[in-house]
Design an enzyme around this catalytic site. Structure first.
Site, PDB file in Angstrom:
ATOM      1  N   LEU A 112       0.827  -1.210   0.000  1.00 30.94           N
ATOM      2  CA  LEU A 112       0.000   0.000   0.000  1.00 30.94           C
ATOM      3  C   LEU A 112       0.862   1.260   0.000  1.00 30.94           C
ATOM      4  CD1 LEU A 112      -2.855  -1.016   2.490  1.00 30.94           C
ATOM      5  CD2 LEU A 112      -2.916  -1.038  -0.007  1.00 30.94           C
ATOM      6  N   CYS A 113       1.939   1.225  -0.775  1.00 31.47           N
ATOM      7  CA  CYS A 113       2.810   2.401  -0.855  1.00 31.47           C
ATOM      8  C   CYS A 113       3.187   2.669  -2.313  1.00 31.47           C
ATOM      9  CB  CYS A 113       4.055   2.235   0.014  1.00 31.47           C
ATOM     10  SG  CYS A 113       4.917   0.670  -0.162  1.00 31.47           S
ATOM     11  N   GLY A 114       2.193   2.544  -3.184  1.00 35.01           N
ATOM     12  CA  GLY A 114       2.419   2.864  -4.589  1.00 35.01           C
ATOM     13  C   GLY A 114       3.448   1.941  -5.233  1.00 35.01           C
TER      14      GLY A 114
END
Length: 290
Positions: free
Chosen positions: A90-92
């Site tokens: 969930l951090c690109g």
């Protein structure tokens, strides 16, 4: 066409998702400030240490007694890739960009006939590399239970790498991580750790000192510390880059959720209006029939 009930359930679901992404964005913003301060504080020390080592290395260049960490094994056959990524997603594209750079480097080495070994730091990097490069994985460092990365963690990784080098398991070690520039910019980096490689400009302006003991003795003590220092700096840069990438990703997700809620709300209102109009027509038609 979805019913009014289905649209209402979907709107509530997207609203719940928006609350989660908004909360994650605020948490990442709070963690980012601390991680960025730690990364920026480590840079001057690491850069100054590199300048000192570069100055010492120039003095010991060509010496037969120079440490193996400086002159290497004399071969270029086996490469160890140290791939440092995050434990969570969930951090690109933060994790994917580091892994992509490591894969390209590994593919180039294999094409040249070299042997590639991979040491992973962080669960996400291992998961991505295991699909295509599973047989090249030789060790994994799990930092899932670590809340704040410290020098001790980097020192443990450095000891593992140095032990493998002393055992003759590889000739060249390269570290992959992401350098933090800003919330919107994290640059994947590949840095050679063993044999020690320095920027030509590093330490060029420093005066020529006479060292006591000699350069070889100082380098033998400082080079292992330099490996740990560079790994520690990479972990700090990764921590800041991860939070910056997560903050940006969650901000985009929150805005996208808001746009989706608006579209679904318009669709819900139109469907509701059509249903009401249909009911009114049926009532009027029934009344006229009477």
């Amino acid at each position: 066409m979805p019913s009014l009930k289905d649209l209402k359930i979907r709107i509530e679901s997207v609203k719940s998702t928006r609350k989660i992404t908004s909360a994650m964005k605020m948490v990442a913003a709070a963690k980012l400030r601390r991680a960025q301060e730690a990364a920026e504080a480590a840079r001057p020390y690491a850069e100054r240490m590199e300048a000192v080592l570069a100055n010492l290395a120039r003095g010991a260049a060509g010496s037969e007694t120079a440490p193996r960490l400086l002159k290497g094994t004399g071969r270029d056959d086996t490469h160890l890739l140290i791939v440092a990524t995050a434990e969570r997603g969930l951090c690109g594209g933060f994790n994917s960009s580091i892994v992509r750079l490591a894969k390209a480097h590994a593919a180039r080495l294999v094409a040249e006939g070299k042997t590639v070994k991979i040491l992973t730091v962080g669960r996400k990097g291992r998961e991505q590399l295991r699909r295509e490069w599973g047989r090249h994985l030789v060790h994994h460092v799990d930092l899932a239970g670590v809340r704040t990365v410290g020098y001790a963690h980097a020192a443990d990784i450095a000891r593992e790498v140095l032990a493998r080098f002393d055992a003759g398991e590889f000739d060249v070690a390269t570290l992959f991580f992401s350098e933090f520039r800003s919330v919107l910019s994290q640059i994947p980096q590949a840095r050679q750790l063993i044999p020690a490689s320095f920027d030509e400009a590093a330490g060029a302006d420093a005066p020529n000192y006479e060292y006591e003991p000699d350069e070889e003795a100082i380098l033998a003590d400082l080079l292992p510390r330099s490996v740990a220092t560079q790994i520690f700096r990479a972990l700090l840069e990764n921590a800041a880059s991860e939070q910056g990438a997560r903050m940006a990703a969650m901000d985009n997700a929150t805005r996208n959720a808001g746009e989706m809620i608006n579209k679904l709300t318009i669709q819900y209102n139109r469907s509701r209006q059509a249903a009401i109009t249909k009911e009114l027509i049926e009532i009027i038609s029934g009344a006229e029939a009477l």
